[in-house]
Design a protein around this motif. Structure first.
Motif, PDB file in Angstrom:
ATOM      1  N   TYR A 118       0.846  -1.198   0.000  1.00 24.97           N
ATOM      2  CA  TYR A 118       0.000   0.000   0.000  1.00 24.97           C
ATOM      3  C   TYR A 118       0.879   1.244   0.000  1.00 24.97           C
ATOM      4  O   TYR A 118       1.810   1.355   0.791  1.00 24.97           O
ATOM      5  CB  TYR A 118      -0.898  -0.021   1.241  1.00 24.97           C
ATOM      6  CG  TYR A 118      -1.816   1.155   1.417  1.00 24.97           C
ATOM      7  CD1 TYR A 118      -3.033   1.226   0.755  1.00 24.97           C
ATOM      8  CD2 TYR A 118      -1.466   2.194   2.280  1.00 24.97           C
ATOM      9  CE1 TYR A 118      -3.885   2.302   0.941  1.00 24.97           C
ATOM     10  CE2 TYR A 118      -2.310   3.272   2.464  1.00 24.97           C
ATOM     11  CZ  TYR A 118      -3.518   3.318   1.796  1.00 24.97           C
ATOM     12  OH  TYR A 118      -4.354   4.391   1.974  1.00 24.97           O
ATOM     13  N   ARG A 119       0.560   2.164  -0.900  1.00 26.26           N
ATOM     14  CA  ARG A 119       1.392   3.355  -1.047  1.00 26.26           C
ATOM     15  C   ARG A 119       0.740   4.567  -0.360  1.00 26.26           C
ATOM     16  O   ARG A 119      -0.438   4.848  -0.570  1.00 26.26           O
ATOM     17  CB  ARG A 119       1.604   3.677  -2.527  1.00 26.26           C
ATOM     18  CG  ARG A 119       2.742   4.663  -2.782  1.00 26.26           C
ATOM     19  CD  ARG A 119       2.839   4.980  -4.273  1.00 26.26           C
ATOM     20  NE  ARG A 119       3.007   3.803  -5.100  1.00 26.26           N
ATOM     21  CZ  ARG A 119       4.171   3.217  -5.357  1.00 26.26           C
ATOM     22  NH1 ARG A 119       5.281   3.699  -4.825  1.00 26.26           N
ATOM     23  NH2 ARG A 119       4.220   2.144  -6.136  1.00 26.26           N
ATOM     24  N   LEU A 120       1.526   5.251   0.447  1.00 24.38           N
ATOM     25  CA  LEU A 120       1.087   6.512   1.054  1.00 24.38           C
ATOM     26  C   LEU A 120       1.693   7.679   0.288  1.00 24.38           C
ATOM     27  O   LEU A 120       2.905   7.723   0.067  1.00 24.38           O
ATOM     28  CB  LEU A 120       1.525   6.591   2.516  1.00 24.38           C
ATOM     29  CG  LEU A 120       0.789   5.700   3.528  1.00 24.38           C
ATOM     30  CD1 LEU A 120       1.428   5.858   4.902  1.00 24.38           C
ATOM     31  CD2 LEU A 120      -0.688   6.043   3.594  1.00 24.38           C
ATOM     32  N   HIS A 121       0.837   8.610  -0.138  1.00 22.81           N
ATOM     33  CA  HIS A 121       1.336   9.821  -0.793  1.00 22.81           C
ATOM     34  C   HIS A 121       0.294  10.921  -0.667  1.00 22.81           C
ATOM     35  O   HIS A 121      -0.869  10.672  -0.336  1.00 22.81           O
ATOM     36  CB  HIS A 121       1.683   9.558  -2.270  1.00 22.81           C
ATOM     37  CG  HIS A 121       0.534   9.038  -3.083  1.00 22.81           C
ATOM     38  ND1 HIS A 121      -0.333   9.876  -3.755  1.00 22.81           N
ATOM     39  CD2 HIS A 121       0.113   7.776  -3.332  1.00 22.81           C
ATOM     40  CE1 HIS A 121      -1.238   9.137  -4.389  1.00 22.81           C
ATOM     41  NE2 HIS A 121      -0.983   7.869  -4.149  1.00 22.81           N
ATOM     42  N   THR A 122       0.683  12.133  -0.928  1.00 26.26           N
ATOM     43  CA  THR A 122      -0.162  13.299  -0.643  1.00 26.26           C
ATOM     44  C   THR A 122      -1.354  13.454  -1.586  1.00 26.26           C
ATOM     45  O   THR A 122      -2.283  14.193  -1.274  1.00 26.26           O
ATOM     46  CB  THR A 122       0.675  14.600  -0.701  1.00 26.26           C
ATOM     47  OG1 THR A 122       1.328  14.676  -1.979  1.00 26.26           O
ATOM     48  CG2 THR A 122       1.708  14.623   0.401  1.00 26.26           C
ATOM     49  N   ASN A 123      -1.361  12.755  -2.717  1.00 29.09           N
ATOM     50  CA  ASN A 123      -2.452  12.921  -3.675  1.00 29.09           C
ATOM     51  C   ASN A 123      -3.589  11.926  -3.499  1.00 29.09           C
ATOM     52  O   ASN A 123      -4.607  12.023  -4.186  1.00 29.09           O
ATOM     53  CB  ASN A 123      -1.919  12.808  -5.115  1.00 29.09           C
ATOM     54  CG  ASN A 123      -1.112  14.026  -5.517  1.00 29.09           C
ATOM     55  OD1 ASN A 123      -1.401  15.143  -5.090  1.00 29.09           O
ATOM     56  ND2 ASN A 123      -0.072  13.812  -6.312  1.00 29.09           N
ATOM     57  N   GLN A 124      -3.442  10.960  -2.581  1.00 30.09           N
ATOM     58  CA  GLN A 124      -4.505   9.970  -2.444  1.00 30.09           C
ATOM     59  C   GLN A 124      -5.693  10.561  -1.685  1.00 30.09           C
ATOM     60  O   GLN A 124      -5.571  11.500  -0.898  1.00 30.09           O
ATOM     61  CB  GLN A 124      -3.989   8.690  -1.780  1.00 30.09           C
ATOM     62  CG  GLN A 124      -3.429   8.871  -0.403  1.00 30.09           C
ATOM     63  CD  GLN A 124      -2.638   7.653   0.052  1.00 30.09           C
ATOM     64  OE1 GLN A 124      -1.812   7.759   0.938  1.00 30.09           O
ATOM     65  NE2 GLN A 124      -2.877   6.492  -0.518  1.00 30.09           N
ATOM     66  N   VAL A 125      -6.872   9.953  -1.929  1.00 30.08           N
ATOM     67  CA  VAL A 125      -8.131  10.474  -1.380  1.00 30.08           C
ATOM     68  C   VAL A 125      -8.086  10.560   0.140  1.00 30.08           C
ATOM     69  O   VAL A 125      -8.530  11.548   0.733  1.00 30.08           O
ATOM     70  CB  VAL A 125      -9.320   9.583  -1.827  1.00 30.08           C
ATOM     71  CG1 VAL A 125     -10.604   9.999  -1.112  1.00 30.08           C
ATOM     72  CG2 VAL A 125      -9.515   9.689  -3.337  1.00 30.08           C
ATOM     73  N   SER A 126      -7.523   9.537   0.794  1.00 29.62           N
ATOM     74  CA  SER A 126      -7.518   9.508   2.258  1.00 29.62           C
ATOM     75  C   SER A 126      -6.696  10.631   2.863  1.00 29.62           C
ATOM     76  O   SER A 126      -6.903  11.006   4.017  1.00 29.62           O
ATOM     77  CB  SER A 126      -6.993   8.155   2.758  1.00 29.62           C
ATOM     78  OG  SER A 126      -5.692   7.920   2.275  1.00 29.62           O
ATOM     79  N   VAL A 127      -5.757  11.165   2.099  1.00 31.64           N
ATOM     80  CA  VAL A 127      -4.945  12.288   2.569  1.00 31.64           C
ATOM     81  C   VAL A 127      -5.604  13.618   2.207  1.00 31.64           C
ATOM     82  O   VAL A 127      -5.737  14.517   3.038  1.00 31.64           O
ATOM     83  CB  VAL A 127      -3.513  12.215   1.978  1.00 31.64           C
ATOM     84  CG1 VAL A 127      -2.707  13.453   2.355  1.00 31.64           C
ATOM     85  CG2 VAL A 127      -2.802  10.957   2.466  1.00 31.64           C
ATOM     86  N   LYS A 128      -6.036  13.749   0.955  1.00 40.08           N
ATOM     87  CA  LYS A 128      -6.617  15.005   0.477  1.00 40.08           C
ATOM     88  C   LYS A 128      -7.958  15.306   1.158  1.00 40.08           C
ATOM     89  O   LYS A 128      -8.337  16.452   1.323  1.00 40.08           O
ATOM     90  CB  LYS A 128      -6.804  14.951  -1.038  1.00 40.08           C
ATOM     91  CG  LYS A 128      -5.489  14.919  -1.816  1.00 40.08           C
ATOM     92  CD  LYS A 128      -5.701  14.666  -3.287  1.00 40.08           C
ATOM     93  CE  LYS A 128      -6.249  15.886  -4.001  1.00 40.08           C
ATOM     94  NZ  LYS A 128      -6.303  15.672  -5.474  1.00 40.08           N
ATOM     95  N   LYS A 129      -8.681  14.255   1.538  1.00 38.07           N
ATOM     96  CA  LYS A 129     -10.005  14.437   2.131  1.00 38.07           C
ATOM     97  C   LYS A 129     -10.050  13.862   3.550  1.00 38.07           C
ATOM     98  O   LYS A 129     -11.030  13.243   3.942  1.00 38.07           O
ATOM     99  CB  LYS A 129     -11.063  13.768   1.261  1.00 38.07           C
ATOM    100  CG  LYS A 129     -11.185  14.355  -0.142  1.00 38.07           C
ATOM    101  CD  LYS A 129     -12.329  13.708  -0.919  1.00 38.07           C
ATOM    102  CE  LYS A 129     -12.495  14.355  -2.284  1.00 38.07           C
ATOM    103  NZ  LYS A 129     -13.614  13.763  -3.053  1.00 38.07           N
ATOM    104  N   GLU A 130      -8.990  14.089   4.308  1.00 43.83           N
ATOM    105  CA  GLU A 130      -8.881  13.468   5.628  1.00 43.83           C
ATOM    106  C   GLU A 130     -10.027  13.873   6.559  1.00 43.83           C
ATOM    107  O   GLU A 130     -10.639  13.021   7.220  1.00 43.83           O
ATOM    108  CB  GLU A 130      -7.540  13.829   6.269  1.00 43.83           C
ATOM    109  CG  GLU A 130      -7.326  13.135   7.610  1.00 43.83           C
ATOM    110  CD  GLU A 130      -5.985  13.457   8.223  1.00 43.83           C
ATOM    111  OE1 GLU A 130      -5.637  12.831   9.241  1.00 43.83           O
ATOM    112  OE2 GLU A 130      -5.270  14.337   7.698  1.00 43.83           O
TER     113      GLU A 130
END
Length: 335
Positions: A200-212
């Motif tokens: 699983y990749r964590l990065h700033t553009n994923q939904v879980s980050v952008k819409k925390e």
């Protein structure tokens, strides 16, 4: 001539998937189990995602391009509608499936007809392993905390979705998977293979980050819906305290603690009628929440000590341990 029905449909939604898309697609195409169709829904990407997808010469890939950006939830529902497989597997455009992922999941589900929803443990790329609850009973209780599945690890029986008309709720632009799983487990058993099958990749553009913030709000709604299946009169304030306990927020007041203990009592009592959860496992689960609530007290007080002794857990905690705990709290309250 009609193409034979694939055993599995893999669904991936893509929106501006560079630079991780190629790794994700390749990890599916190189699976040890090969009888699948690979539906890729491009949600009107403005980068080179479509060119990357078209660069693969593999008949299992079926690319569908949305004319406009409709969002992840609607794109996934489009994939569900198009799917022809007996099983549906999910894959995100920035994750990596291990070589035997599909083979291991299909093997388990073919052997166990009562399991309709199957995930696995997963590993953050260059990071820790996320060990999700394994058995159905653990998963059911895990839903009272947070989402007990990694979205990219999921495989579902298509017949289950069709029979009960289950799709993603398009009112949720995040946590849509958590909501769907909470409805699926009303009709089938679930299981997580205790092995890493997805990176699983964590990065700033994923939904879980952008819409925390939105995701946390949606998770609260879903938890309330789940709890209301046992306890009809769950309040938003109780959900707020519950989440403070889950997230180890060290500011639970005396009033909140007393309210939370009463909430746990009501939950245990209501479950004796509904039998939704295994009574012993629910007791252990709420006991751990009770301990966490004590740990996160803002400031101990005499009222809290009385509440602790009147809770359902003194016998479980042990008389000597209770004396030590409440004595320590009393000393802290006067410090």
């Amino acid at each position: 001539m009609n193409q034979p029905q694939p055993l599995i449909t893999v669904i991936m939604s893509v929106y501006n998937g560079l630079p991780y898309l190629r790794d994700a697609i390749t990890s599916i195409l190189h699976q040890s189990f090969s009888d699948f169709e690979f539906l890729i829904i491009d949600d009107a990407s403005t980068d080179e995602s479509v060119n990357v997808i078209n660069s693969y010469n593999d008949s299992r890939i079926q690319l569908y391009q949305n004319q406009s950006n409709i969002g992840l939830t609607a794109s996934l529902n489009k994939g569900l509608k198009l799917a022809k497989g007996k099983y549906i597997a999910r894959m995100d455009a920035d994750d990596i499936s291990e070589h035997t992922r599909i083979e291991e999941q299909i093997s388990l589900m073919e052997k166990h007809a009562d399991i309709g929803l199957c995930g696995s443990w997963y590993q953050i790329i260059d990071g820790r392993v996320i060990k999700k609850p394994i058995t159905h009973e653990e998963i059911m209780l895990g839903m009272l905390r947070r989402n007990p599945f990694g979205h990219s690890t999921i495989m579902i029986r298509a017949s289950l979705l069709n029979k009960h008309k289950l799709i993603y709720n398009e009112n949720f632009t995040s946590s849509q998977d958590y909501d769907l799983w909470s409805r699926i487990v009303e009709h089938t058993k679930a299981y997580n293979i205790p092995k890493v099958l997805v990176k699983y990749r964590l990065h700033t553009n994923q939904v879980s980050v952008k819409k925390e913030k939105e995701q946390l709000k949606n998770e609260s709604k879903i938890k309330k819906q789940i709890l209301q299946k046992v306890l009809a009169d769950v309040s938003n304030k109780e959900i707020l305290i519950h989440e403070k306990v889950i997230f180890n927020t060290h500011n639970i007041s005396t009033k909140e603690f007393v309210s939370y203990v009463n909430f746990l009592k009501r939950l245990l009592k209501a479950n004796t009628k509904s039998l939704r959860y295994h009574s012993g496992k629910l007791y252990e689960f709420t006991y751990k929440l009770w301990l966490s609530a004590i740990k996160n007290l803002q400031k101990p007080s005499l009222d809290i000590v009385f509440c602790i002794w009147r809770s359902p857990y003194p016998n479980r905690h042990g008389f000597i341990n209770m004396l030590k705990l409440t004595t320590k709290l009393l000393i802290s309250s006067y410090a």
